[in-house]
Write a protein that holds these residues in place. Structure first.
Motif, PDB file in Angstrom:
ATOM      1  N   ARG A  42      -0.474   0.403  -7.105  1.00  0.00           N
ATOM      2  CA  ARG A  42      -0.713  -0.522  -5.992  1.00  0.00           C
ATOM      3  C   ARG A  42      -1.396  -1.795  -6.487  1.00  0.00           C
ATOM      4  O   ARG A  42      -0.976  -2.912  -6.180  1.00  0.00           O
ATOM      5  N   SER A  52       0.800  -1.225   0.000  1.00  0.00           N
ATOM      6  CA  SER A  52       0.000   0.000   0.000  1.00  0.00           C
ATOM      7  C   SER A  52       0.835   1.279   0.000  1.00  0.00           C
ATOM      8  O   SER A  52       0.458   2.274  -0.615  1.00  0.00           O
ATOM      9  N   LEU A  53       1.976   1.256   0.682  1.00  0.00           N
ATOM     10  CA  LEU A  53       2.765   2.488   0.783  1.00  0.00           C
ATOM     11  C   LEU A  53       3.710   2.709  -0.393  1.00  0.00           C
ATOM     12  O   LEU A  53       4.238   3.808  -0.555  1.00  0.00           O
ATOM     13  N   TRP A  72       2.998  10.314   4.972  1.00  0.00           N
ATOM     14  CA  TRP A  72       2.618   9.342   3.939  1.00  0.00           C
ATOM     15  C   TRP A  72       1.399   8.523   4.354  1.00  0.00           C
ATOM     16  O   TRP A  72       0.462   8.340   3.583  1.00  0.00           O
ATOM     17  N   ARG A  73       1.414   7.998   5.583  1.00  0.00           N
ATOM     18  CA  ARG A  73       0.317   7.155   6.032  1.00  0.00           C
ATOM     19  C   ARG A  73      -0.996   7.950   6.073  1.00  0.00           C
ATOM     20  O   ARG A  73      -2.058   7.432   5.729  1.00  0.00           O
ATOM     21  N   VAL A 118       2.361   5.465  -2.815  1.00  0.00           N
ATOM     22  CA  VAL A 118       2.201   6.715  -2.070  1.00  0.00           C
ATOM     23  C   VAL A 118       3.566   7.320  -1.775  1.00  0.00           C
ATOM     24  O   VAL A 118       3.785   8.526  -1.931  1.00  0.00           O
ATOM     25  N   ASN A 121      -1.223   6.465  -7.057  1.00  0.00           N
ATOM     26  CA  ASN A 121      -1.507   5.549  -5.961  1.00  0.00           C
ATOM     27  C   ASN A 121      -2.248   4.295  -6.416  1.00  0.00           C
ATOM     28  O   ASN A 121      -1.708   3.189  -6.400  1.00  0.00           O
ATOM     29  N   THR A 147      -6.583   9.317   0.934  1.00  0.00           N
ATOM     30  CA  THR A 147      -6.810   8.972  -0.470  1.00  0.00           C
ATOM     31  C   THR A 147      -7.745   7.766  -0.578  1.00  0.00           C
ATOM     32  O   THR A 147      -8.672   7.751  -1.394  1.00  0.00           O
ATOM     33  N   THR A 148      -7.520   6.759   0.259  1.00  0.00           N
ATOM     34  CA  THR A 148      -8.357   5.568   0.241  1.00  0.00           C
ATOM     35  C   THR A 148      -9.806   5.918   0.589  1.00  0.00           C
ATOM     36  O   THR A 148     -10.745   5.481  -0.083  1.00  0.00           O
ATOM     37  N   LEU A 207      -2.239   8.217   2.508  1.00  0.00           N
ATOM     38  CA  LEU A 207      -2.804   6.949   2.070  1.00  0.00           C
ATOM     39  C   LEU A 207      -4.208   6.771   2.638  1.00  0.00           C
ATOM     40  O   LEU A 207      -5.149   6.398   1.925  1.00  0.00           O
TER      41      LEU A 207
END
Length: 418
Positions: free
Chosen positions: A263, A155-156, A173-174, A159, A259, A180-181, A177
């Motif tokens: 992914r 996942s990262l 970053w987290r 991103v 992203n 965005t999700t 993510l």
């Protein structure tokens, strides 16, 4: 309404089997039967009218040759209204005529020039050691755990890569993510369509937080410029080439585009290698295959399923009259399985050459981030071959109910270390 094939060349049994298919229905795209359906369309009705159903009617283009014809004919097919299936076809798209993906030349050319330099192969090559370290850490942790959700493992990766180009600090970053999700879509279309008011409000709130984050980062770069994409957006805004809102939409687009597809491309690649273990062994034994392997896995997975164009004049394609104002959907993943172009298209061949796949598009809208995407997948495959001997899928993968992204909500696997 049904997407019904018609015409004297279409056998009755094909009409019957396809009569209930609605290509805009997100649930259709969770079916293992979808490649068979697209093959029938390629063979018998390559320019197919999908009747009103989940969405208003539209044309579907499924063969390679016709896909390229539409993508390269900007005088007949416009990108400026919207670029994918979805409710915005009815309600209007906020990016219409403003975002890179929603514009035609000359505006499209101007927008692309603002950020082109950051996405050249030479520019992104400097990210490779950093990308490899991100992938390596994630795989090491997953191997140590043993069984994991591989969607989470990778996942990262995208991103981190696009965030580095944008200038987002690693500590955020987290957060990006997560936002965005929530805002865009690792929740599948079926969920988003059925979501209650609270869920929709949560998505809207996440999107608003993203825009506020961008605005704050732009404010920082206005005072302290750096060699990153947010600084380039600020400079374009100050020069009058972008409005403040357009700069924020650009940030949105780059973050999302960098992203979702990469992914899911990595997850789909792992599943392909599990399905064809002899190809995994072939790649592990010969890393010179890596560039070709990336291309073949992009063809095989086709993370982005389609793009949409609107006819701005009457045009005939394969004997079908496409009228002004009608929408035309070109399907990447169908064109990438076209037997007229690819030998044995349903077989993974990491040495396939030539491999003129369309996973990254064609024409003026060829993927801006193609060099970054291929670098990420190449690093992912190389690090995977260094660390993982084999993988076992422990639960049936849960696909996204999406006509836009060929992806997964959950893929439980057990990784066997080398």
């Amino acid at each position: 309404m049904n997407a019904v094939l018609s015409g004297p060349l279409v056998p009755a049994i094909v009409q019957e089997s396809l009569g209930q298919i609605d290509l805009a229905d997100p649930l259709f795209h969770t079916s293992s039967n979808q490649h068979r359906v697209f093959k029938l369309l390629r063979d018998f009705d390559p320019v197919h009218w999908n009747e009103d159903g989940t969405e208003p009617g539209f044309w579907s283009v499924t063969r390679y040759e016709d896909y390229v014809a539409v993508q390269k004919d900007g005088k007949s097919f416009s990108s400026a209204y919207t670029n994918v299936l979805g409710p915005q076809r009815r309600t209007g798209d906020e990016g219409s005529g403003r975002m890179l993906t929603h514009t035609d030349p000359p505006r499209h050319t101007d927008l692309r020039q603002l950020v082109n330099k950051a996405f050249t192969p030479r520019a992104v090559a400097g990210l490779e050691p950093y990308v490899r370290s991100v992938v390596g850490r994630a795989l090491d942790e997953a191997v140590e755990v043993g069984e994991c959700d591989f969607v989470e493992v990778v996942s990262l990766l995208p991103v981190a890569s696009i965030a580095a180009l944008l200038g987002v600090p690693e500590s955020d970053w987290r957060l990006l993510l997560t936002l965005t999700t929530a805002a865009f879509g690792s929740a599948d279309q079926e969920f988003r369509a059925a979501a209650n008011a609270d869920a929709r409000a949560t998505a809207a709130q996440a999107h608003a937080q993203l825009l506020l984050y961008c605005q704050d980062l732009m404010r920082q770069r206005g005072c302290d410029p750096k060699d990153d994409l947010v600084t380039a957006l600020v400079q374009a805004r100050d020069a009058g080439r972008l409005s403040e809102e357009d700069a924020m939409l650009f940030f949105d687009l780059l973050l999302l585009g960098g992203n979702e597809t990469t992914r899911h491309g990595a997850v789909g690649s792992l599943l392909a290698l599990v399905e064809f273990p002899q190809e995994w062994e072939r790649l592990r034994a010969d890393r010179d295959l890596l560039p070709g392997a990336v291309n073949e896995l992009l063809r095989w997975v086709s993370p982005s399923k389609h793009v949409l164009r609107r006819a701005v004049r009457d045009v005939e394609l394969k004997g079908r009259l496409i009228e002004t104002g009608q929408d035309v959907v070109v399907w990447h993943h169908s064109a990438n399985r076209d037997e007229r172009v690819f030998d044995a298209p349903d077989r993974l061949d990491l040495g396939r050459s030539p491999n003129p796949h369309l996973a990254l598009g064609a024409g003026a809208h060829f993927c801006l981030g193609s060099a970054l995407a291929t670098l990420e997948l190449r690093a992912f495959l190389d690090e995977l071959c260094d660390r993982v001997a084999a993988a076992t899928v422990t639960e049936e993968p849960e696909r996204l109910a999406s006509s836009v992204i060929n992806g997964f909500k959950r893929v439980r696997v057990e990784l066997k270390p080398l």
